[in-house]
Design a protein around this motif. Structure first.
Motif, mmCIF file in Angstrom:
data_model
loop_
_atom_site.group_PDB
_atom_site.id
_atom_site.type_symbol
_atom_site.label_atom_id
_atom_site.label_comp_id
_atom_site.label_asym_id
_atom_site.label_seq_id
_atom_site.Cartn_x
_atom_site.Cartn_y
_atom_site.Cartn_z
ATOM 1 N N ILE A 254 0.875 -1.175 0.000
ATOM 2 C CA ILE A 254 0.000 0.000 0.000
ATOM 3 C C ILE A 254 0.909 1.222 0.000
ATOM 4 O O ILE A 254 1.496 1.586 1.021
ATOM 5 C CB ILE A 254 -0.967 -0.025 1.192
ATOM 6 N N THR A 255 1.041 1.830 -1.171
ATOM 7 C CA THR A 255 2.073 2.843 -1.378
ATOM 8 C C THR A 255 1.489 4.150 -1.894
ATOM 9 O O THR A 255 0.450 4.162 -2.569
ATOM 10 C CB THR A 255 3.141 2.324 -2.369
ATOM 11 N N ALA A 256 2.171 5.245 -1.565
ATOM 12 C CA ALA A 256 1.782 6.560 -2.072
ATOM 13 C C ALA A 256 2.167 6.749 -3.526
ATOM 14 O O ALA A 256 1.785 7.745 -4.147
ATOM 15 C CB ALA A 256 2.426 7.649 -1.216
ATOM 16 N N ARG A 257 2.913 5.815 -4.096
ATOM 17 C CA ARG A 257 3.257 5.897 -5.511
ATOM 18 C C ARG A 257 2.000 5.821 -6.385
ATOM 19 O O ARG A 257 0.972 5.297 -5.963
ATOM 20 C CB ARG A 257 4.188 4.753 -5.910
ATOM 21 N N ALA A 258 2.129 6.322 -7.609
ATOM 22 C CA ALA A 258 1.083 6.176 -8.621
ATOM 23 C C ALA A 258 1.790 6.055 -9.970
ATOM 24 O O ALA A 258 3.010 6.201 -10.056
ATOM 25 C CB ALA A 258 0.145 7.376 -8.607
ATOM 26 N N ALA A 259 1.040 5.753 -11.019
ATOM 27 C CA ALA A 259 1.627 5.707 -12.346
ATOM 28 C C ALA A 259 2.260 7.072 -12.664
ATOM 29 O O ALA A 259 1.691 8.108 -12.316
ATOM 30 C CB ALA A 259 0.557 5.361 -13.376
ATOM 31 N N PRO A 260 3.453 7.108 -13.280
ATOM 32 C CA PRO A 260 4.189 5.998 -13.892
ATOM 33 C C PRO A 260 5.184 5.295 -12.953
ATOM 34 O O PRO A 260 5.951 4.452 -13.407
ATOM 35 C CB PRO A 260 4.945 6.703 -15.025
ATOM 36 N N ALA A 261 5.164 5.632 -11.661
ATOM 37 C CA ALA A 261 6.151 5.071 -10.740
ATOM 38 C C ALA A 261 5.804 3.655 -10.302
ATOM 39 O O ALA A 261 6.548 3.042 -9.548
ATOM 40 C CB ALA A 261 6.292 5.976 -9.513
#
Length: 299
Positions: free
Chosen positions: A227-234
């Motif tokens: 469960i990460t704060a990343r989003a596409a494209p990361a």
């Protein structure tokens, strides 16, 4: 015959993470160590109530089923109590029918030095200093925070992790902190095929995966989530990193900075690990939460 833990998942836990010791700790804070010792001895036959990590430990031990000869999981108690005051803790372990037989009582000294001796894959404590020392020595460790632990009736053990500085190194998070989101996204897109280095919890996730691999996926007693704060494209680099490690993750949520608490509640996490206090504060309103004081966010 020497006991070997090489094929087991080994979790070390402090007495204050396992049991509710707030009342006796208040005696220590108010009156000192001698009064604390007297209080614990006076109440050594009064069982302690479950602490924040108690449900997690119960589920971990349940992975052994009736196989006590060759269990999959070993839980070790690492306590700053003395052996004398620790008798109440062992009596409480017996009262709650927890199969915990090994312990270290250090009478006020830091407990982290016994983590490698026991071969622990994870250390949970309510003492931030012990956790920081454990992480500095290269061990997976988290500070158990006061949390709202909602009743989870599922028998399946569900563990959720943040990514950067927990499962992965903080190499990318440093770029975000120092140069901003645009530079972070550009770096992750350019390095999409370059696996991230492992963070402090990589080994613990691998140990969970080893148990999962013994079961068909639909019958696994363990379920994991990123469960990460990343989003596409990361997102791509994360997926390719786990693929390179040959480690299974059951669910992956890329939230793009949204609060994590509601998603952890929906997942039904028995515990969540994150390096950032703000995410931990959101999470601990719903589930047991371990702060991992590691990486650039904690410098």
């Amino acid at each position: 015959m020497a006991v070997n833990f090489d094929e087991k998942l080994v979790v070390a836990i402090s007495s204050r993470a396992l049991f509710d010791l707030d009342e006796s700790h208040a005696v220590f804070e108010r009156e000192g160590v001698d009064a604390y010792c007297a209080y614990q001895i006076e109440h050594e036959n009064t069982p302690l109530q479950p602490g924040t990590a108690f449900p997690l430990v119960r589920k971990l031990l349940a992975l052994n089923g009736n196989n006590l000869e060759n269990p999959k999981v070993e839980v070790i108690l690492l306590s700053r109590n003395s052996a004398d005051t620790g008798l109440r803790v062992f009596n409480s372990i017996k009262h709650h029918n927890l199969n915990i037989t090994r312990a270290s009582f250090t009478r006020g000294e830091s407990t982290h030095k016994y983590i490698p001796a026991f071969g622990a894959d994870l250390f949970l404590s309510s003492n931030p200093e012990d956790v920081q020392q454990a992480l500095a020595a290269g061990h997976a460790a988290a500070t158990i925070l006061p949390s709202t632990v909602e009743l989870n009736t599922s028998e399946q053990l569900r563990i959720a992790f943040d990514g950067d500085a927990v499962l992965f190194s903080d190499e990318s998070e440093r770029i975000f902190k120092q140069q901003g989101l645009k530079a972070f996204s550009a770096n992750e897109s350019a390095a999409a095929n370059t696996p991230l280095m492992g963070g402090p919890f990589k080994g613990f996730l691998a140990a969970l995966h080893a148990i999962q691999a013994e079961y068909p996926s639909e019958q696994s007693p363990i379920r994991t989530a990123l469960i990460t704060a990343r989003a596409a494209p990361a997102h791509e680099r994360v997926i390719r990193t786990l693929r390179e490690w040959n480690i299974r993750i059951d669910e992956a949520l890329f939230l793009g900075g949204m609060d994590k608490g509601a998603f952890l509640k929906a997942f039904g996490a028995d515990i969540f690990f994150d390096d950032q206090k703000t995410h931990c504060d959101s999470a601990r309103e719903h589930v047991a939460t371990g702060h991992v004081p590691h990486g650039v966010a904690n410098e």
